[in-house]
Structure formats: structure tokens, C-alpha cells
Design an enzyme around this catalytic site. Structure first.
Site, PDB file in Angstrom:
ATOM      1  CE  LYS A 103      43.695  15.156 -16.972  1.00 19.86           C
ATOM      2  NZ  LYS A 103      44.249  16.110 -17.173  1.00 19.86           N
ATOM      3  CG  ASP A 111      39.952  14.078  -9.589  1.00 21.84           C
ATOM      4  OD1 ASP A 111      40.486  13.275 -10.546  1.00 21.84           O
ATOM      5  OD2 ASP A 111      40.015  15.341  -9.941  1.00 21.84           O
ATOM      6  CB  CYS A 132      41.879  23.518 -14.260  1.00 28.49           C
ATOM      7  SG  CYS A 132      41.959  23.618 -15.658  1.00 28.49           S
TER       8      CYS A 132
HETATM    9  N1  PMP Z   1      41.101  16.069 -11.997  1.00 25.01           N
HETATM   10  C1  PMP Z   1      42.437  16.291 -12.161  1.00 25.01           C
HETATM   11  C2  PMP Z   1      43.277  16.172 -10.843  1.00 25.01           C
HETATM   12  C3  PMP Z   1      43.029  16.777 -13.217  1.00 25.01           C
HETATM   13  O1  PMP Z   1      44.252  16.950 -13.270  1.00 25.01           O
HETATM   14  C4  PMP Z   1      42.225  16.791 -14.240  1.00 25.01           C
HETATM   15  C5  PMP Z   1      42.964  17.239 -15.704  1.00 25.01           C
HETATM   16  N2  PMP Z   1      43.731  18.360 -15.577  1.00 25.01           N
HETATM   17  C6  PMP Z   1      40.991  16.698 -14.182  1.00 25.01           C
HETATM   18  C7  PMP Z   1      40.433  16.560 -13.109  1.00 25.01           C
HETATM   19  C8  PMP Z   1      39.850  16.889 -15.365  1.00 25.01           C
HETATM   20  O2  PMP Z   1      40.111  16.001 -16.263  1.00 25.01           O
HETATM   21  P1  PMP Z   1      39.235  15.964 -17.828  1.00 25.01           P
HETATM   22  O3  PMP Z   1      39.549  17.252 -18.211  1.00 25.01           O
HETATM   23  O4  PMP Z   1      39.958  14.867 -18.477  1.00 25.01           O
HETATM   24  O5  PMP Z   1      38.041  15.624 -17.278  1.00 25.01           O
END
Ligand code: PMP
Length: 410
Positions: free
Chosen positions: A227, A201, A367
Site C-alpha cells: 500500500k 493499524d 473489508c
Molecule cells: N487495515 C486497513 C485499514 C486496510 O485498509 C487494509 C487493507 N485494505 C488492511 C488493514 C489489511 O491489509 P493487508 O491486506 O495488506 O494485510
């Protein structure tokens, strides 16, 4: 320093705004999503003004130009991470990229009872829930690396976790809560020794530091455009060419097929096999503009600049009695997400006082609920920095924390 932040900020008009109550915006929530420079907005607008058409379809000139812009964007992104263009799949975001891998591995029958999927306790839900679900669908078992008190991976069970029963190791490169940068290369080499696939990730690493997929040593890497100064709704899944070629599709439909009969279909090679339907074209073009913007700054300079902001934040917060950093307190192997608690004040109250002063941070479990559970706290306050933040904004954060303490009398 490689760039002048005061000059750079002119590219981000939103940073000029004031909030209700008159406070100037201090945007310290780039870990959630970043602001977009004019160059990215202009690239999207230019696409719609001059080249908009459905890609890979139609014999007309405009469709050809749109396709060229889309494929050019793929090449730009590929170059940025040291990959070949056909290893770059455009997705909606990190979440979709990870789901794509999880579903494709499942569809390929690559896991079953007796197999294991290994994650870590610091995963964002996007890199945890898809693996829980895959385990449920296939009968494989989910296990994980725990965390040390300092917010790093506890590697004491590595030998046990990474053996031949483990088919997938899925881990974050950089934690969105703790800031921790994980030793991906080392773990990937260990995993590969027993035939384990490594899914990374990169949502919080690719935007903030140089990432080259060859050096990273993983098999798959997912990240999000929004991001890293890019538009919402576009992300990237990089996969090793031979692995992508051996995987069945995730979503199916138009744009990814070779020949369709009434009762069966053959699929295009990657990356098209994994891009069903009309893709997010202007967004990919905008992402390429974001990549060009970051490349102009230089990713090593981006990382160094953020490290200076992080050093300032960690040092100033350390001087505030009652503030506890959740994650590594030093700069080694950490990024610019700084989570903390304040004794005697709920993180949501800290966030509210900061918000009243114009300082936008995130509060909650970000999250990644298992992390706050691991540390026995309800939530954290998180400041996350990016290229457009200034030392004065770090100071505004710390002053806001002190103001919260005065307000709540702690
Ligand atoms: N992995 C990490 C480490 C994140 O910080 C995030 C977003 N907060 C995500 C996955 C998910 O990203 P997205 O919502 O753009 O799919």
C-alpha cells in the site's frame, strides 16, 4: 509543491496503459493496493540478479550479502518511522502483523475472563477478527468505540472503555473507508494511564502521512508494503522493544531459534524471534526502495499533495446532487480515501459505469462491513488517491459519477 506529478508518473508505466474499449486507466484504488515505481521493481530484480541467497544462513559470501541487504532494508524502514531496527519485524502484511500481536499476547497468557479488548466500529476486518478470535480463546470480552454520524469515533464512552480491565486497545490510524484520521496519541495516553496496550493499524496512514512511532505514542504499529509503492507479500510490525522482548513467538520453526533439543527450544531475541522460516527477502529490499522513493518526495509533501486532490474531490462531489460523502466532508483530520453513495444508484452500478470509462475505484464494504451497517447502506463507492494521481483524474471521477446519473436517469 514539492514534486512534479507529470515527471513522477513516468516511474509508473502501468499508468500509461489503456483498458479494453480504449479508455486510459485512471487508477483511483490505491487504498486497496498501490502501483509500483520502476525503482522498486529494479531493486527486486537487482537483488535476484546479483545477491540472492537465503539470509541468516550459510557461511558463503552471497548469504552474507543477502543478509546485509535484508538488514539494511530493516534499518531503512526503521528510520522511516522513527524506530530502532530491532523493533521492526518483517511480516507478510498488516493482517499478519496484527495476528502476530494477538496470538503472542494470547500465548503469553496476558488475557483472561474479566479482561476486555477494545476496538472501534471503523476497523478493517484485519483489526477486528483477530481480536474477536482472541476474545473467544481467552474468555476476554470485546467492546468498541462507536461512530458519529460524521464518521468519527464517538468518544463519549472513553472513560468506561479505557479502564484497568481493558488489556488491549486496537484501532486504526486512518480509516480505509471513511478517510477519518483518529486521535491515536490522545487515546494512547488515556489507555496507558490504566495499563492498556495500544495496537495501531497503520495500513492507511504510514503510506500517506509522516508517522513517527515516538510521536504516535502506541505500543505496536502494523502496515503493508503493497500500500506504499512496495512489493506484495511484505509488511511491517513495529513494537516497543521492551514489549517485543517480553512476548513469546507467534510462528515457530527455523531462523527464530537459539538452541533446539528434542523436547524444548529457546528462542532468539526480537526481531528474529518473530520471523520464522526464510523471510521475504527481495520484497523487503523492494520495500526499502519504496521507502527511499517516498522519502525523496517527502512525506509532508505527499500528505499535502493528497490533501489537495481530496479537497478537489470533496468540493466537486458536493456539487453533484444526490451524492453523499460517507465520512468527514471536510479536510480536517481526514485522509484521501473518499467514500460516497449516489442516490438511486447501487454502488456497484456506479463502479461499473466508472470502470467502462477507465476509472478504477472500489465498491463494496471494503473489508469493514460494520461501517456500512452503521450507516444503513449496502456498500459505498470509494476513490482513493496517491502521489501519482492528478487533478484531471479527480475530474474524470466526478464526470463518471455524473455519467452514471445520466445513464440511470436519476
Ligand atoms: N487495515 C486497513 C485499514 C486496510 O485498509 C487494509 C487493507 N485494505 C488492511 C488493514 C489489511 O491489509 P493487508 O491486506 O495488506 O494485510
Amino acid at each position: 509543491m514539492g514534486f512534479d506529478v507529470d515527471v513522477l508518473r513516468r516511474d509508473f508505466p502501468i499508468l500509461e496503459r489503456t483498458l479494453d474499449g480504449g479508455a486510459p486507466l485512471v487508477y483511483l484504488d490505491s487504498g486497496a493496493t498501490t502501483q509500483k515505481p520502476l525503482q522498486v521493481l529494479d531493486a527486486e530484480r537487482d537483488f535476484y540478479l546479483h545477491r540472492n541467497a537465503a539470509v541468516h544462513r550459510g557461511a558463503h559470501q552471497l548469504a552474507g550479502e543477502a543478509t546485509e541487504a535484508y538488514e539494511q532494508a530493516r534499518q531503512t524502514v526503521a528510520r522511516f518511522i522513527g524506530a530502532a531496527a530491532d523493533e521492526v519485524v518483517f511480516t507478510r502484511n498488516t493482517t499478519e502483523g496484527i495476528n502476530l500481536v494477538a496470538y503472542a499476547l494470547g500465548n503469553a497468557g496476558r488475557l483472561g475472563p474479566g479482561d476486555r479488548i477494545v476496538v472501534t466500529e471503523m476497523e478493517h476486518h484485519a483489526n477486528l477478527v483477530p481480536w474477536q478470535q482472541l476474545a473467544e480463546r481467552t474468555g476476554a470480552r470485546l467492546d468498541w468505540f462507536g461512530l458519529t454520524d460524521e464518521g468519527r469515533l464517538d468518544l463519549s464512552r472513553t472513560d468506561e472503555l479505557l479502564d484497568e480491565r481493558t488489556k488491549v486497545l486496537a484501532l486504526t490510524h486512518q480509516s480505509n473507508v471513511l478517510g477519518t484520521v483518529n486521535p491515536v496519541r490522545e487515546l494512547a495516553d488515556r489507555a496507558h494511564a490504566s495499563g492498556t496496550l495500544v495496537v495501531v493499524d497503520g495500513a492507511q496512514s504510514v503510506p500517506h502521512r509522516p508517522v513517527d512511532v515516538t510521536e504516535l505514542g502506541a505500543d505496536f504499529l502494523a502496515f503493508s508494503g503493497h500500500k506504499m509503492l512496495g512489493p506484495n507479500g511484505v509488511g511491517v510490525l513495529w513494537g516497543r522493544a521492551d514489549l517485543l522482548a517480553g512476548l513469546p513467538p507467534f510462528l515457530t520453526g527455523g531462523s527464530m531459534i537459539e538452541i533446539v533439543e528434542m523436547d524444548r527450544t529457546t528462542f532468539l531475541p526480537p526481531p528474529q524471534r518473530f520471523e520464522a522460516g526464510v523471510p521475504m527477502t527481495s520484497q523487503a529490499v523492494g520495500l526499502a526502495a519504496a521507502v527511499a522513493y517516498l522519502e525523496r518526495l517527502g512525506m509532508a509533501e505527499v500528505a499535502a499533495y493528497e490533501e489537495a486532490l481530496t479537497a478537489r474531490a470533496l468540493a466537486l462531489l458536493a456539487e453533484v446532487p444526490g451524492v453523499r460523502i460517507v465520512g468527514p466532508a471536510g479536510l480536517a483530520d481526514r485522509g484521501s480515501a473518499v467514500s460516497f453513495t449516489v442516490d438511486g444508484i447501487h454502488p456497484h452500478d456506479v463502479g461499473q459505469v466508472l470502470d467502462e470509462r477507465g476509472v478504477a475505484v472500489r465498491v463494496g464494504h471494503h473489508c469493514a462491513r460494520p461501517i456500512v451497517k452503521r450507516y444503513g447502506i449496502p456498500a459505498t463507492t470509494r476513490a482513493s488517491f496517491y502521489v501519482y494521481n492528478t487533478p484531471a483524474e479527480v475530474d474524470a471521477l466526478v464526470e463518471g459519477v455524473r455519467a452514471a446519473q445520466r445513464y440511470f436517469g436519476v
